[in-house]
Design an enzyme around this catalytic site. Structure first.
Site, PDB file in Angstrom:
ATOM      1  N   GLU A 302       0.829  -1.212   0.000  1.00  0.00           N
ATOM      2  CA  GLU A 302       0.000   0.000   0.000  1.00  0.00           C
ATOM      3  C   GLU A 302       0.857   1.252   0.000  1.00  0.00           C
ATOM      4  OE1 GLU A 302      -3.840  -1.007   2.727  1.00  0.00           O
ATOM      5  OE2 GLU A 302      -1.956  -0.653   3.756  1.00  0.00           O
ATOM      6  N   GLY A 396      -5.693  -1.794   5.197  1.00  0.00           N
ATOM      7  CA  GLY A 396      -5.584  -2.890   4.237  1.00  0.00           C
ATOM      8  C   GLY A 396      -5.025  -4.165   4.817  1.00  0.00           C
TER       9      GLY A 396
END
Length: 523
Positions: A302, A396
């Protein structure tokens, strides 16, 4: 309005130059209760000029609590969202946030916050899930997006993050573009897949970290662009938390584990694509890899931090994909000074791609994330302290941990309280909130050691976690809990995952009452 030379250079679509406006003229567009999308992810690439102008407007007109918005960002934004929280300008927020003012407002009950898997949040927004109570059929009233350039076709070149911007733009009634002339253009760094909803969605075609198949900018309908604003403020990212003895110990355990996996043929010599969170443990792990013998590494993650630049510079890292480059001022300067080199080895994608479960599984990603706590059976809490107090949100972590080839969680074995230097145990009898289940974790690492949980039954996992990961102050307490639970469960013929429910949260209760998780006994 006079358009600066810098802005003219960045805006290559001439009709937009007629839409350049001073930010003050945009204030009347904003009404209480509107649904607003921002660009940005992990504190970089978010709009600055318009949010700051709205803060000034609220201050000057005593509108605190009277001009509030439903705010949607790909993850966390910059300091502006904290100022919005301080001025009571946020009615609802999703899916992730960072900052004491906004967390305080959430836990005080002043902001309705919900977290969501970051791979799912943008698409669910486009489905209309988060605006289903509206009667006008709209999803977002305005999206305010930061750009570092606008191409000849009017498409937007984002900055150091992509996040959920493509999805926000696709469903926004009106769009405001902030062109940031204080930062260099990031053109050429992005690979954008525009949203396509079922049943017309096609598979993402990526089979390697360095593949590109999308667009290098975000398409936008020029008719929906109501204003272009020049922004002259760079992203401000505080210094990274330096690694310490605890995080370095965790990194050593992990590097040794990777080396062992390579020796046994379960991993190739260059491992598999790495995903790492943010914070001092994540930095220490990357530092450990920098000092290790591993070469030709790749990253599918990410967020990239400064430590990844060191991996690039020493030749250990071949290529990295992310949805955000969250660098300090010094890190960004190093990045821009070496643009020709770094830009060839880096790609920024939408968060629905960087966090896509199918791609994570296809590529065999090695996921590494930090929890709040993990229980003896490997259920992990990433969000809610003592089950109730929200920190930042799920982010995430579950996108990666559920789908990675190797799912790893790392944390210090114990943390201090005001009265006890090891008053909080990361390993607890039962997690007070569960974000990742026992079925999601392969490996748990603390400064005390590493527990390989693959293929173990719950009771085997518990012994391994207590022996290898729990702090010595808590090992006998946790072992006593497990022994007693097994004795009780044997009597009642429920030995699969033994618990004493009356005592399962005694660690947390003792912490609340006495400032430490060190219970005197289980009676």
């Amino acid at each position: 309005m006079t358009v600066s030379r810098l802005l003219k250079d960045r805006v290559r679509y001439a009709p937009y130059l007629k839409k350049v406006k001073p930010v003050e003229e945009l204030i009347p567009l904003f009404k209480d209760g509107q649904y607003i999308g921002w660009s940005g992810f992990t504190g970089v690439g978010a709009p600055k000029a318009v949010p700051e102008a709205l803060i000034k407007h609220v201050e000057e007109n005593n509108l605190q609590g009277k001009l509030r918005f439903n705010l949607f960002v790909g993850a966390s934004a910059g300091p502006e969202e904290c100022k919005w929280a301080e001025h009571d300008m946020i009615l609802r927020r999703a899916p992730h946030q960072v900052g004491k003012p906004i967390a305080k407002a959430i836990n005080d009950g002043r902001i309705q916050f919900f977290d969501k898997h970051l791979s799912m949040f943008p698409q669910d927004l486009t489905y209309g899930y988060y605006s289903r109570n509206r009667t006008d059929g709209k999803i977002l009233d305005y999206t305010i997006i930061e750009a570092t350039a606008i191409k000849e076709d009017g498409s937007i070149v984002p900055g150091p993050s992509v996040g959920g911007s493509p999805e926000f733009i696709s469903v926004s009634d009106k769009i405001i573009i902030e062109v940031n002339t204080a930062t260099p253009s990031f053109e050429g760094l992005h690979d954008i897949d525009m949203p396509v909803n079922p049943p017309f969605r096609q598979p993402y075609p990526y089979t390697a970290v360095d593949q590109k198949n999308g667009l290098d900018s975000i398409p936008v309908d020029p008719e929906r662009v109501v204003a272009v604003v020049e922004s002259t403020q760079r992203d401000v990212v505080g210094p990274n938390t330096p690694s310490d003895a605890t995080s370095q110990s965790i990194a050593r355990h992990l590097v040794e584990f990777f080396e062992n996996e390579v020796r046994h043929g379960r991993l190739p010599e260059n491992l598999h694509p790495l995903q790492s969170g943010i914070g001092n443990i994540a930095n220490a792990v990357i530092e450990g890899l920098t000092d290790s013998s591993f070469k030709n590494l790749t990253v599918w993650t990410e967020v990239l931090q400064d430590s990844f630049l060191d991996l690039f510079e020493n030749g250990a890292l071949d290529y990295a994909t992310a949805t955000s480059i969250r660098l300090t001022e010094a890190g960004f300067q190093k990045f821009f000074d070496n643009w020709d080199d770094f830009s060839k080895k880096l790609c920024l994608r939408s968060q629905v791609v960087s966090n896509n479960p199918e791609l994570i599984r296809r590529l065999g990603v090695i996921a590494m994330n930090t929890p709040v706590e993990v229980d003896i059976y490997a259920h992990a809490n990433s969000t809610n302290v003592s089950g109730s107090r929200m920190l930042n949100g799920l982010g995430g972590s579950a996108d990666f941990l559920r789908n990675a080839k190797l799912s790893i969680m790392h944390a210090p074995a114990a943390r201090p309280t005001k009265t006890d230097p090891t008053g909080i145990s990361t390993i607890v009898p039962m997690a007070s909130h569960v974000d990742q289940t026992e079925h999601d974790l392969d490996v748990l690492v603390t400064d005390q050691g590493l527990a390989d949980l693959r293929g173990l039954s719950p009771r085997e996992r518990a012994r391994e976690i207590i022996k290898n990961c729990a702090h010595p102050d808590y090992q006998p307490i946790l072992t006593d809990y497990l022994d007693r639970s097994e004795h009780y469960a044997k009597l009642h013929k429920c030995m699969h995952e033994p618990h004493m429910l009356k005592n399962a949260f005694k660690f947390h209760l003792n912490l609340s009452e006495k400032g430490t998780m060190k219970v005197d006994n289980w009676d």
